[in-house]
Motif scaffolding. Sequence first.
Motif, PDB file in Angstrom:
ATOM      1  N   MET A  87       0.848  -1.180   0.000  1.00  0.00           N
ATOM      2  CA  MET A  87       0.000   0.000   0.000  1.00  0.00           C
ATOM      3  C   MET A  87       0.890   1.239   0.000  1.00  0.00           C
ATOM      4  O   MET A  87       1.718   1.434   0.864  1.00  0.00           O
ATOM      5  N   ALA A  88       0.732   2.075  -1.018  1.00  0.00           N
ATOM      6  CA  ALA A  88       1.556   3.272  -1.124  1.00  0.00           C
ATOM      7  C   ALA A  88       0.914   4.404  -0.351  1.00  0.00           C
ATOM      8  O   ALA A  88      -0.301   4.487  -0.218  1.00  0.00           O
ATOM      9  N   ALA A  89       1.735   5.297   0.134  1.00  0.00           N
ATOM     10  CA  ALA A  89       1.227   6.444   0.872  1.00  0.00           C
ATOM     11  C   ALA A  89       2.173   7.605   0.658  1.00  0.00           C
ATOM     12  O   ALA A  89       3.388   7.440   0.575  1.00  0.00           O
ATOM     13  N   ALA A  90       1.607   8.806   0.537  1.00  0.00           N
ATOM     14  CA  ALA A  90       2.421  10.000   0.373  1.00  0.00           C
ATOM     15  C   ALA A  90       3.209  10.250   1.644  1.00  0.00           C
ATOM     16  O   ALA A  90       2.772   9.898   2.733  1.00  0.00           O
ATOM     17  N   PRO A  91       4.415  10.838   1.489  1.00  0.00           N
ATOM     18  CA  PRO A  91       5.217  11.138   2.692  1.00  0.00           C
ATOM     19  C   PRO A  91       4.422  11.961   3.680  1.00  0.00           C
ATOM     20  O   PRO A  91       3.766  12.939   3.317  1.00  0.00           O
ATOM     21  N   GLY A  92       4.467  11.565   4.917  1.00  0.00           N
ATOM     22  CA  GLY A  92       3.737  12.288   5.950  1.00  0.00           C
ATOM     23  C   GLY A  92       2.275  11.906   6.033  1.00  0.00           C
ATOM     24  O   GLY A  92       1.531  12.442   6.837  1.00  0.00           O
ATOM     25  N   GLY A  93       1.828  10.958   5.163  1.00  0.00           N
ATOM     26  CA  GLY A  93       0.444  10.544   5.190  1.00  0.00           C
ATOM     27  C   GLY A  93       0.111   9.693   6.390  1.00  0.00           C
ATOM     28  O   GLY A  93       0.986   9.291   7.159  1.00  0.00           O
ATOM     29  N   ALA A  94      -1.186   9.372   6.514  1.00  0.00           N
ATOM     30  CA  ALA A  94      -1.646   8.618   7.681  1.00  0.00           C
ATOM     31  C   ALA A  94      -1.050   7.222   7.710  1.00  0.00           C
ATOM     32  O   ALA A  94      -0.688   6.706   8.771  1.00  0.00           O
ATOM     33  N   VAL A  95      -0.936   6.577   6.531  1.00  0.00           N
ATOM     34  CA  VAL A  95      -0.398   5.220   6.494  1.00  0.00           C
ATOM     35  C   VAL A  95       1.072   5.206   6.896  1.00  0.00           C
ATOM     36  O   VAL A  95       1.522   4.361   7.675  1.00  0.00           O
ATOM     37  N   GLU A  96       1.831   6.179   6.382  1.00  0.00           N
ATOM     38  CA  GLU A  96       3.247   6.259   6.747  1.00  0.00           C
ATOM     39  C   GLU A  96       3.408   6.517   8.244  1.00  0.00           C
ATOM     40  O   GLU A  96       4.289   5.947   8.898  1.00  0.00           O
ATOM     41  N   SER A  97       2.545   7.367   8.796  1.00  0.00           N
ATOM     42  CA  SER A  97       2.600   7.656  10.220  1.00  0.00           C
ATOM     43  C   SER A  97       2.300   6.408  11.042  1.00  0.00           C
ATOM     44  O   SER A  97       2.952   6.148  12.059  1.00  0.00           O
ATOM     45  N   ALA A  98       1.320   5.628  10.581  1.00  0.00           N
ATOM     46  CA  ALA A  98       0.971   4.394  11.284  1.00  0.00           C
ATOM     47  C   ALA A  98       2.143   3.417  11.268  1.00  0.00           C
ATOM     48  O   ALA A  98       2.453   2.778  12.278  1.00  0.00           O
ATOM     49  N   TRP A  99       2.804   3.293  10.112  1.00  0.00           N
ATOM     50  CA  TRP A  99       3.958   2.408  10.024  1.00  0.00           C
ATOM     51  C   TRP A  99       5.089   2.883  10.932  1.00  0.00           C
ATOM     52  O   TRP A  99       5.763   2.076  11.575  1.00  0.00           O
ATOM     53  N   ARG A 100       5.293   4.216  10.966  1.00  0.00           N
ATOM     54  CA  ARG A 100       6.355   4.763  11.799  1.00  0.00           C
ATOM     55  C   ARG A 100       6.082   4.483  13.274  1.00  0.00           C
ATOM     56  O   ARG A 100       6.977   4.108  14.028  1.00  0.00           O
ATOM     57  N   ASN A 101       4.837   4.653  13.699  1.00  0.00           N
ATOM     58  CA  ASN A 101       4.469   4.399  15.094  1.00  0.00           C
ATOM     59  C   ASN A 101       4.625   2.922  15.452  1.00  0.00           C
ATOM     60  O   ASN A 101       5.097   2.581  16.546  1.00  0.00           O
ATOM     61  N   ALA A 102       4.220   2.055  14.518  1.00  0.00           N
ATOM     62  CA  ALA A 102       4.351   0.616  14.775  1.00  0.00           C
ATOM     63  C   ALA A 102       5.818   0.214  14.875  1.00  0.00           C
ATOM     64  O   ALA A 102       6.199  -0.592  15.739  1.00  0.00           O
TER      65      ALA A 102
END
Length: 427
Positions: free
Chosen positions: A1-16
């Motif tokens: 799943m692609a996500a723009a930098p700073g997007g919600a998906v990227e943030s979720a991955w970073r938190n995980a």
Amino acid sequence: MAAAPGGAVESAWRNALAAQLAFRGAVLDVSGSTSRLSSEFSRLAASTPGIAGRASGLFIRYVDHGVQQLRWLDAELAATTRLANAASEVKDPDMQLALLRLAGPRLEAAMLGSLLLAVWLDFLHLTDVALKQQFYSVERLFVDLDRVQKMLEPAMVALSSGESGQVEAAAKDIPMLVGHLTREFAATREAMRMGAEKLQKILVLKESIEALTLLSALKFSLPSLPPSAPATLGLALMMGGDGVMMGTRLIVSAEWVEMMRQLVRAGVLSLPAVGAVVRIQAGQVMMAQSHDELPKGVRDALGDGPEVRGMRVTSRTGAGMNEPPRHHVLPKEFREWFEKRGFTGEMDIDQFCVEMEQAHHEAIHGGGDWRLGRQWPGEWNRMIMRALRNAETDAGRMLTRNEILDIVVATMKRDRIPVNFTPWSGR
């Protein structure tokens, strides 16, 4: 799943990812603590002039007790590591966090258990010194150790239960327990010091009498000076500023506090458990001044940000909620089907329950009558099993455990069911 930098998906991955790294760091710290405990127990078991050699091994049972407690700690850490590995293998970041939260109570139990076991080891060290120096009653030492063991036992039983509610309840009481044991330790050490002083006075008297040749008939038998040096009660112990025993325990550092902050914010560890460890390590063995506020020392350690200020040490009852029903997202009537696909042990389907309001729980099962609800195609159990079986048909093989979890988490998100699991407790 692609996500723009700073997007919600990227943030979720970073938190995980941050939670994963913090979790593994915390497991590594506790594992190091248990390794040191194991080494110290082995050393005491071979201490023949002291604990292992007095009164035909009368005290060796207390070393064995510590070794037995260490076994369940090691088992919890092993299960915690397996859950962390399972979390790293699933794709969805919310499911990763959910699996870490399942492992959270096990890590809390191991962390707090290692603290209490280190306290027990401190008492064994003190006993070992007392037996070597021979200026403290053996009978009194035995009674003292028996009393300390009985004081520690309820908390250790609660921690080893694996039940998150019991772990949190024990966590709230542990700082006060350690404070009381610290005073017991100080009292025993002071009694030993006084015993050493009395023995030294007797030895001086003996030497004075022997020096008087005119009174040689008054010579009598007095205790001989032990071959060892005067008592050194430090050993592996270090007393904190407020008298809290440290040394064999986890040492708090800025990195450790940051790990705890990450895990608390991710919901992996609870505030009562982390607060208990921080208060003990900081020497602040006291309860909060207000029942619904965290102690200042805990707030300072975890960072006084809005997330921490919003946290309260409370139970569900204290929050004004009745115990909600727990929904098996992996239907329990198909337990055998899931077991064949890897859902056993700490990944048993009873671990994958979600607390929800009664009305919501009835709604996803098609109403209050589950028999009628099963006739509805959208009923949760029918729907999730149909999706899983269709996926197996398309794959032409059994689904793996991780593939099943990916399908389940996608369905939960679609139906707005929170990806936050609570183990089944039989209710």
